[in-house]
Design a protein around this motif. Structure first.
Motif, PDB file in Angstrom:
ATOM      1  N   ALA A   1      -1.756   2.850  -4.800  1.00  0.00           N
ATOM      2  CA  ALA A   1      -0.425   1.600  -5.175  1.00  0.00           C
ATOM      3  C   ALA A   1      -0.931   0.610  -5.416  1.00  0.00           C
ATOM      4  CB  ALA A   1       1.084   1.766  -4.703  1.00  0.00           C
ATOM      5  N   GLU A   2      -2.120  -0.069  -6.542  1.00  0.00           N
ATOM      6  CA  GLU A   2      -2.162  -0.896  -7.083  1.00  0.00           C
ATOM      7  C   GLU A   2      -1.222  -2.150  -6.748  1.00  0.00           C
ATOM      8  OE1 GLU A   2      -4.731  -1.214 -10.247  1.00  0.00           O
ATOM      9  OE2 GLU A   2      -5.889   0.042  -9.673  1.00  0.00           O
TER      10      GLU A   2
ATOM     11  N   GLY B   1      -3.846   1.690   6.945  1.00  0.00           N
ATOM     12  CA  GLY B   1      -5.104   1.082   6.137  1.00  0.00           C
ATOM     13  C   GLY B   1      -5.598   2.666   5.434  1.00  0.00           C
ATOM     14  N   LEU B   2      -6.366   1.277   3.705  1.00  0.00           N
ATOM     15  CA  LEU B   2      -6.457   2.455   2.739  1.00  0.00           C
ATOM     16  C   LEU B   2      -7.251   3.402   3.565  1.00  0.00           C
ATOM     17  CD1 LEU B   2      -7.269  -0.038   0.144  1.00  0.00           C
ATOM     18  CD2 LEU B   2      -5.256   1.645   0.179  1.00  0.00           C
TER      19      LEU B   2
ATOM     20  N   LYS C   1       8.369  -1.634  -7.793  1.00  0.00           N
ATOM     21  CA  LYS C   1       6.549  -1.085  -7.859  1.00  0.00           C
ATOM     22  C   LYS C   1       6.956   0.578  -7.567  1.00  0.00           C
ATOM     23  CE  LYS C   1       3.426  -5.413  -7.991  1.00  0.00           C
ATOM     24  NZ  LYS C   1       3.329  -5.221  -7.387  1.00  0.00           N
ATOM     25  N   TRP C   2       7.949   0.543  -6.233  1.00  0.00           N
ATOM     26  CA  TRP C   2       8.328   2.024  -6.075  1.00  0.00           C
ATOM     27  C   TRP C   2       9.061   2.766  -7.085  1.00  0.00           C
ATOM     28  CZ3 TRP C   2       8.426   7.405  -4.254  1.00  0.00           C
ATOM     29  CH2 TRP C   2      10.152   7.830  -4.354  1.00  0.00           C
TER      30      TRP C   2
ATOM     31  N   GLU D   1      -1.091   5.361  -0.759  1.00  0.00           N
ATOM     32  CA  GLU D   1      -0.918   4.797  -0.192  1.00  0.00           C
ATOM     33  C   GLU D   1      -1.688   3.592  -0.708  1.00  0.00           C
ATOM     34  OE1 GLU D   1      -5.132   6.715   2.733  1.00  0.00           O
ATOM     35  OE2 GLU D   1      -5.864   5.838   1.060  1.00  0.00           O
ATOM     36  N   GLY D   2      -1.078   2.967  -0.293  1.00  0.00           N
ATOM     37  CA  GLY D   2      -1.066   1.204  -0.871  1.00  0.00           C
ATOM     38  C   GLY D   2      -1.825  -0.194  -0.302  1.00  0.00           C
ATOM     39  N   GLU D   3      -2.356  -0.669  -1.737  1.00  0.00           N
ATOM     40  CA  GLU D   3      -3.761  -1.518  -1.835  1.00  0.00           C
ATOM     41  C   GLU D   3      -3.808  -2.255  -0.867  1.00  0.00           C
ATOM     42  OE1 GLU D   3      -6.368  -3.557  -5.107  1.00  0.00           O
ATOM     43  OE2 GLU D   3      -3.851  -3.350  -5.369  1.00  0.00           O
TER      44      GLU D   3
END
Length: 410
Positions: free
Chosen positions: A379-380, A355-356, A392-393, A347-349
């Protein structure tokens, strides 16, 4: 009428785009004195931005011709392994490279083409034998080829995995990006229940709406604040006679794009303003980066009405999968049937689409799967698009995926 009105507008804008592009080229011609002073550069830049924004777009190409494996350059070619009416299984063959984990990347059927995952494919080719679901634009599929719904989607994934497993190791790995997390999870459960020989070793889900009751986003709110009948009456259109799929009921890609654009309209306007400034300043590289992104982002395709409406109902309104009411061909989809497929939830922050907690729910639902076969990665500082695209990926998320595949590779 909705689709016909859009086609009329599109044809008008296509002409305006061509004229603007011609005007920009004229003003940028070195032989034209106005290209050096006055308002010439500014006007040329404005016309170029408009021409790019209004230009019609088709299906982009992946354009991946090489990769690097073990420090050496390797040629890459595309091969179609299996063709079906609503999609095909594409294989990125690494010339002269044998072995390596087989990875099926399941692209979203959510208005964009599979090429949206170009960066995902390019990065994973370094370490894996990559396949992808290359979905077809529904307006190009004749009515004689029948319908396509969630049951068909799950069948397609099963058939694709069987085709991948036809030679060598019968089991592969699956990476589902966003929307296909639900059908990929359901297919894994169904294949686990049947002890299907081609059930995946691992299923990795990135930014997927497994349980949309967790941290609802604007997308979830839109899908739940209106009754199911509203969507059928207001966003479903009929394909015009100018396309092979004439008469098919679809959710048009241009409506999906309009929805995504409106969610972050300010950011999109700023991006085009920055592109305009780069053009005025002569910074073609920066302007090209923005152009490349929007060439991909604005290339959209249609979904069948039955698939779209089922997704709205089962994923966003009744939460069929987490509630235990989802079925496939009349048989229950039970997450407890997943017993030997390792699950990775990413998940992406800053994800404003899923959503988380929505993807992480997949781990909780798989009650019969040992804990050592489950992993969660946050993933912050990453948004929805950044989960599968960008630095980032490539540098932070892909290594986690590669490690998970290596740990559970059979």
């Amino acid at each position: 009428m909705l689709y016909d009105a859009y086609e009329f507008q599109r044809s008008m804008l296509a002409g305006a785009s061509a004229m603007a592009n011609f005007g920009a080229g004229l003003l940028q011609n070195p032989a034209n004195p106005f290209s050096y002073f006055g308002g010439g550069p500014v006007l040329a830049s404005a016309l170029e931005v408009f021409a790019h924004a209004a230009a019609p777009r088709g299906k982009p190409a992946f354009g991946i011709t090489q990769t690097v494996v073990d420090g050496r350059d390797v040629a890459v070619r595309e091969e179609i392994v299996l063709r079906k009416p609503f999609g095909q299984l594409k294989h990125f063959v690494r010339e002269g490279v044998t072995g390596g984990p087989k990875l099926l990347i399941v692209a979203p059927m959510s208005g964009h083409y599979a090429t949206l995952l170009r960066d995902t494919v390019r990065r994973m080719l370094v370490s894996a034998d990559v396949y992808i679901t290359d979905w077809r634009d529904a307006k190009l599929v004749p009515l004689s080829d029948g319908r396509f719904d969630l049951d068909d989607y799950i069948d397609y994934l099963t058939d694709f995995l069987a085709a991948i497993g036809a030679e060598g190791d019968p089991r592969a790995h699956v990476l589902a990006v966003c929307q296909p997390s639900v059908p990929a999870y359901a297919a894994t459960a169904a294949m686990g229940r049947d002890r299907h020989p081609n059930r995946p070793y691992t299923l990795s889900m990135m930014g997927g709406p497994i349980d949309t009751r967790e941290a609802p986003t604007a997308v979830n709110t839109l899908a739940t604040e209106r009754p199911h009948a509203w969507f059928e009456q207001n966003v479903i259109a009929t394909v015009p006679m100018t396309y092979p799929g004439a008469g098919r009921r679809v959710y048009p890609g241009f409506l999906q794009l309009a929805g995504f654009m409106s969610m972050n309209l300010g950011n999109h306007m700023i991006s085009h303003w920055e592109m305009f400034k780069h053009l005025v300043e002569g910074d073609g590289d920066s302007a090209s980066a923005t152009k490349d992104f929007y060439d991909e982002y604005r290339s959209v395709c249609d979904m069948t009405a039955e698939f779209y409406l089922q997704t709205i109902e089962l994923v966003f309104q009744t939460h069929a999968l987490p509630n235990g009411t989802m079925t496939h061909r009349g048989r229950p989809v039970d997450p407890a049937s997943i017993t030997d497929t390792a699950l990775l939830a990413i998940e992406g922050e800053r994800d404003d689409i899923s959503g988380l907690g929505q993807t992480r729910a997949a781990l909780t639902l798989a009650k019969a799967l040992p804990e050592e076969m489950k992993q969660y990665h946050l993933a912050e500082g990453v948004g929805h698009y950044g989960i599968f695209h960008g630095s980032k990926w490539r540098n932070r998320i892909a290594p986690v995926l590669e490690g998970w595949i290596a740990q559970h590779g059979g």
